[in-house]
Design an enzyme around this catalytic site. Sequence first.
Site, PDB file in Angstrom:
ATOM      1  N   HIS A 139       0.839  -1.202   0.000  1.00 11.77           N
ATOM      2  CA  HIS A 139       0.000   0.000   0.000  1.00 11.77           C
ATOM      3  C   HIS A 139       0.874   1.252   0.000  1.00 11.77           C
ATOM      4  CE1 HIS A 139      -3.521   2.503   1.225  1.00 11.77           C
ATOM      5  NE2 HIS A 139      -2.591   3.183   1.889  1.00 11.77           N
ATOM      6  N   GLU A 140       1.895   1.274   0.845  1.00  9.91           N
ATOM      7  CA  GLU A 140       2.764   2.447   0.932  1.00  9.91           C
ATOM      8  C   GLU A 140       3.609   2.611  -0.328  1.00  9.91           C
ATOM      9  OE1 GLU A 140       2.010   4.429   3.131  1.00  9.91           O
ATOM     10  OE2 GLU A 140       0.872   3.069   4.401  1.00  9.91           O
ATOM     11  N   HIS A 143       1.533   4.215  -2.910  1.00  7.73           N
ATOM     12  CA  HIS A 143       1.440   5.669  -2.737  1.00  7.73           C
ATOM     13  C   HIS A 143       2.595   6.359  -3.450  1.00  7.73           C
ATOM     14  CE1 HIS A 143      -1.970   6.705  -0.299  1.00  7.73           C
ATOM     15  NE2 HIS A 143      -1.623   5.953   0.726  1.00  7.73           N
ATOM     16  N   GLU A 220      -6.395   6.838  -1.465  1.00  9.63           N
ATOM     17  CA  GLU A 220      -6.315   5.644  -0.615  1.00  9.63           C
ATOM     18  C   GLU A 220      -6.882   4.424  -1.337  1.00  9.63           C
ATOM     19  OE1 GLU A 220      -4.783   5.055   2.325  1.00  9.63           O
ATOM     20  OE2 GLU A 220      -3.996   7.063   1.923  1.00  9.63           O
TER      21      GLU A 220
END
EC number: 3.4.24.-
Length: 287
Positions: A139-140, A143, A220
Amino acid sequence: MKRIFLLIATNLAVLLVASIVMSILGVNTSTMGGLLVFAAIFGFGGAFISLAISKWMAKKTMGCEVITTPRDSTERWLLDTVARQAQQAGIKMPEVAIYQSPEMNAFATGPSKDNSLVAVSTGLLYGMSQDEVEGVLAHEVSHVANGDMVTLTLIQGVVNTFVIFAARVVAGIINNFVSSNDEEGEGLGMFAYMAVVFVLDMLFGILASIIVAYFSRIREYRADEGAARLAGKHKMIAALERLRQGPESSAMPAQMSAFGINGKRSMAELMMSHPPLEKRIAALQTR
């Protein structure tokens, strides 16, 4: 309360600095063009300065310890996992750090895709399974790969410019109205004018926060989708399910929590930087 205090302090600082700079440079904001230039300089300037120092600020604020030489198998696995995901995502290897916190959280920051930091809390690293941690890391990394730091900085710059510009335009209208109804034609006076600008900064700032939070929630969902591609949908869902079982995230400053895995919960969803975990899980399940 802390976030309200920071908002007030920031607006006071902007007003003070703006007044000093206008006096020194003789900037004329009486015209719309001059005011717009002034608003853009401060609006985008502050946003890009925050972006430029984001890695340094994150390390200092969160007490991040960057892993250069792994001390154990867990740190080695952490580095190897981020390296593999970064290669899959087509970005330069981010710095990887650990910070001491019992809450399960992580964040990504940095001025560009090739100059970024991914940090995880000790609570997350040792409180989740490796599959769950892998989902969080993906997830990071997503980003970073999506360029979310730069995208939200541009959005922040636009809304900052709007707040500064609109507050002073409305304050000018109020001042002209008072002046036209005043026999002496003096208007609000300097201190009353500054007070009106400050109040309008606060009101428009709330509207701006809602806009930024909306775009943050969209990013997100995109980061969740990216994580599903990098690590597998089941790992990302497992990580979100684990976070849903835990307590609310509270220790991370706002500038980092915008790119964290687990955002603050709020009764007013409009102000949330992250969608509710239940909605994020449902979105992944229907992919």
